[in-house]
Design a protein around this motif. Structure first.
Motif, mmCIF file in Angstrom:
data_model
loop_
_atom_site.group_PDB
_atom_site.id
_atom_site.type_symbol
_atom_site.label_atom_id
_atom_site.label_comp_id
_atom_site.label_asym_id
_atom_site.label_seq_id
_atom_site.Cartn_x
_atom_site.Cartn_y
_atom_site.Cartn_z
ATOM 1 N N VAL A 102 0.926 -1.152 0.004
ATOM 2 C CA VAL A 102 -0.008 0.096 0.005
ATOM 3 C C VAL A 102 0.815 1.256 -0.036
ATOM 4 O O VAL A 102 1.955 1.169 0.696
ATOM 5 N N ILE A 103 0.458 2.258 -0.765
ATOM 6 C CA ILE A 103 1.182 3.490 -0.779
ATOM 7 C C ILE A 103 0.915 4.374 0.444
ATOM 8 O O ILE A 103 -0.082 4.361 1.106
ATOM 9 N N PRO A 104 1.977 5.234 0.750
ATOM 10 C CA PRO A 104 1.888 5.870 2.223
ATOM 11 C C PRO A 104 0.737 6.925 2.191
ATOM 12 O O PRO A 104 0.366 7.414 3.071
ATOM 13 N N THR A 105 0.324 7.468 0.990
ATOM 14 C CA THR A 105 -0.696 8.329 1.047
ATOM 15 C C THR A 105 -2.244 7.820 1.325
ATOM 16 O O THR A 105 -3.025 8.459 1.200
ATOM 17 N N VAL A 106 -2.124 6.298 1.156
ATOM 18 C CA VAL A 106 -3.381 5.634 1.436
ATOM 19 C C VAL A 106 -3.355 4.778 2.662
ATOM 20 O O VAL A 106 -4.329 4.916 3.433
ATOM 21 N N GLY A 107 -2.344 4.116 2.988
ATOM 22 C CA GLY A 107 -2.094 3.313 4.048
ATOM 23 C C GLY A 107 -2.782 3.717 5.409
ATOM 24 O O GLY A 107 -3.638 3.127 5.923
ATOM 25 N N PRO A 108 -2.120 4.894 5.904
ATOM 26 C CA PRO A 108 -2.484 5.252 7.247
ATOM 27 C C PRO A 108 -3.777 5.852 7.169
ATOM 28 O O PRO A 108 -4.395 5.813 8.494
ATOM 29 N N THR A 225 9.229 24.914 -6.061
ATOM 30 C CA THR A 225 10.454 24.677 -6.096
ATOM 31 C C THR A 225 10.738 23.243 -5.257
ATOM 32 O O THR A 225 9.972 23.166 -4.351
ATOM 33 N N ASP A 226 11.584 22.431 -5.679
ATOM 34 C CA ASP A 226 11.767 21.132 -5.080
ATOM 35 C C ASP A 226 12.226 21.473 -3.568
ATOM 36 O O ASP A 226 12.397 20.392 -2.574
ATOM 37 N N ASP A 227 12.945 22.633 -3.364
ATOM 38 C CA ASP A 227 13.340 23.028 -2.146
ATOM 39 C C ASP A 227 12.416 22.799 -0.903
ATOM 40 O O ASP A 227 12.676 22.770 0.405
ATOM 41 N N PHE A 228 11.271 22.874 -1.410
ATOM 42 C CA PHE A 228 9.930 22.753 -0.626
ATOM 43 C C PHE A 228 9.414 21.444 -0.505
ATOM 44 O O PHE A 228 8.087 21.284 -0.293
ATOM 45 N N ALA A 229 9.830 20.696 -1.295
ATOM 46 C CA ALA A 229 9.162 19.280 -1.292
ATOM 47 C C ALA A 229 9.268 18.523 0.055
ATOM 48 O O ALA A 229 10.139 18.566 0.821
ATOM 49 N N ALA A 230 8.025 17.923 0.307
ATOM 50 C CA ALA A 230 7.780 17.361 1.576
ATOM 51 C C ALA A 230 7.753 15.843 1.406
ATOM 52 O O ALA A 230 7.810 15.187 0.483
ATOM 53 N N THR A 231 8.019 14.901 2.664
ATOM 54 C CA THR A 231 8.223 13.698 2.711
ATOM 55 C C THR A 231 6.991 12.710 3.009
ATOM 56 O O THR A 231 6.986 11.611 2.918
ATOM 57 N N SER A 232 5.932 13.628 3.507
ATOM 58 C CA SER A 232 4.888 12.958 3.885
ATOM 59 C C SER A 232 3.838 14.091 3.800
ATOM 60 O O SER A 232 3.804 15.409 3.873
ATOM 61 N N LEU A 233 2.324 13.499 3.900
ATOM 62 C CA LEU A 233 1.214 14.489 4.080
ATOM 63 C C LEU A 233 1.415 15.372 5.292
ATOM 64 O O LEU A 233 0.888 16.396 5.260
ATOM 65 N N VAL A 237 1.040 19.488 5.466
ATOM 66 C CA VAL A 237 -0.062 20.155 6.269
ATOM 67 C C VAL A 237 0.594 21.255 7.177
ATOM 68 O O VAL A 237 0.438 22.493 7.258
ATOM 69 N N GLN A 238 2.032 20.740 7.723
ATOM 70 C CA GLN A 238 2.627 21.935 8.702
ATOM 71 C C GLN A 238 3.365 22.910 7.665
ATOM 72 O O GLN A 238 3.271 24.139 8.101
ATOM 73 N N MET A 239 3.616 22.515 6.414
ATOM 74 C CA MET A 239 4.162 23.687 5.619
ATOM 75 C C MET A 239 2.942 24.712 5.307
ATOM 76 O O MET A 239 3.195 25.859 5.192
ATOM 77 N N ILE A 258 -6.158 14.310 9.487
ATOM 78 C CA ILE A 258 -4.564 14.813 9.284
ATOM 79 C C ILE A 258 -4.340 16.331 9.713
ATOM 80 O O ILE A 258 -3.525 16.651 9.951
ATOM 81 N N ALA A 259 -5.551 17.056 9.441
ATOM 82 C CA ALA A 259 -5.459 18.493 9.455
ATOM 83 C C ALA A 259 -5.910 18.996 10.850
ATOM 84 O O ALA A 259 -5.692 20.407 11.102
ATOM 85 N N GLU A 260 -6.183 18.011 11.703
ATOM 86 C CA GLU A 260 -6.788 18.501 13.081
ATOM 87 C C GLU A 260 -5.433 19.370 13.918
ATOM 88 O O GLU A 260 -4.547 18.757 14.084
ATOM 89 N N GLY A 261 -5.949 20.516 14.247
ATOM 90 C CA GLY A 261 -5.153 21.204 15.231
ATOM 91 C C GLY A 261 -4.182 22.032 14.349
ATOM 92 O O GLY A 261 -3.518 23.003 14.784
#
Length: 315
Positions: A102-108, A225-233, A237-239, A258-261
């Motif tokens: 399962v891909i990380p953007t689906v699994g959790p 820019t890829d300087d702002f690429a994230a490793t997870s969802l 959200v925090q970015m 995922i966006a709570e808080g």
């Protein structure tokens, strides 16, 4: 008669081709590095062929013949897996082990809904999960270390059979107070002029977000820019909360909290391609294809809980 390579030798070869590092390949095979190295060397001697370029120093570099042998090894392991699958399917359909990728953007986000549904529908099924990027899951699928994978379609799934299962809408995530947050529904095209935050290369959601906003595959928005690429969802959200830009989130992730808080605004998204399709992929001609298809309605019902959820909250 020339002695044939053993399945274990082929596993070592495929692990090395996947990880391109002796230590990580040995760890994946649950053996010591010296054991794996000795296995590869024994295979070279047995075949009287150079699989690795020994002049490349510490780097793992396959010879031209070595790369061809890796492809042959994948096919051989897939054929061996089909032998076991045939016996399993005949003995007890939807029972015993099932190795699901399962891909990380689906699994959790889908698994909490999916696991109870699968246990209720198939009580004798023993599920083993592997989370990874699409490319790596497909590699494992072809090599026989996975039975079936839950991916976002379309994907580079050539050589696999696929079945669409459920639609997962995208949601626009905006910094609090952003001008677009005044709209109840944000057109996907309106995000093309914003700094679009993306997952790092290798995540299929990156290309899907670009597609939804009207960019060609591989094209980057002018202010991105890829300087702002994230490793997870979660990082995305925090970015967004930090005011670095806007992004797209799968509804599955939003409904999972995922966006709570986070101080961000979430808005419905409209436009062509403002969603992704989740589907299953498996090796063609597998005798367990009917079983994998039987998973689809269970997963669809789990995903339908998202469609019945409340509307996306405002920010």
């Amino acid at each position: 008669m020339v002695p044939l390579p053993t399945p274990q030798q082929l596993r070592y070869l495929l692990a090395l081709a996947e990880h391109m590092h002796f230590g990580r390949a040995a760890e994946a095979c649950a053996v010591t590095q010296s054991t794996l190295s000795a296995g590869i060397l024994a295979l070279e001697r047995q075949l009287d062929a150079r699989i690795l370029d020994r002049d490349a120093g510490k780097r793992v570099v396959f010879t031209t013949l070595g790369r061809e042998l890796v492809g042959r090894a994948r096919a051989a392991m897939s054929a061996l897996a089909a032998v076991v699958e045939t016996a399993d399917a005949a003995r007890a359909p939807m029972a015993g082990p099932l190795r699901l990728g399962v891909i990380p953007t689906v699994g959790p986000f889908l698994l909490p809904r999916m696991m109870p549904a699968l246990r209720a529908a198939f009580p004798r099924l023993r599920l083993f999960l592997r989370e990874d990027t699409t490319e790596r899951l497909l590699e494992r699928l072809r090599g026989g270390s996975l039975d079936v994978a839950l991916l976002a379609l379309p994907c580079a799934c050539a050589g696999s059979d696929t079945l669409a299962v459920v639609r997962d809408d995208f949601v626009a995530a905006l910094p609090a107070g952003h001008a677009l947050a005044a709209l109840p529904v944000v057109p996907a095209a309106a995000l093309a002029s914003e700094r679009l935050l993306l997952l790092e290369d290798g995540h299929c959601l990156r290309d899907q977000a670009l597609d939804a906003c009207g960019f060609a595959r591989g094209e980057m928005p002018g202010d991105a820019t890829d300087d702002f690429a994230a490793t997870s969802l979660h990082t995305l959200v925090q970015m967004v909360a930090g005011g670095l830009g806007v992004t797209l989130l799968p509804r599955l992730a939003v409904e999972a909290g995922i966006a709570e808080g986070a101080d961000i605004a979430l808005r419905e998204l409209s436009g062509a391609g403002a969603w992704r399709t989740l589907g299953l992929a498996w090796r063609p001609n597998t005798p367990r294809a009917a079983e994998y298809r039987a998973l689809a309605p269970v997963l669809a019902r789990a995903g339908a809980a998202v469609a019945r959820a409340q509307e996306v909250p405002g920010g």
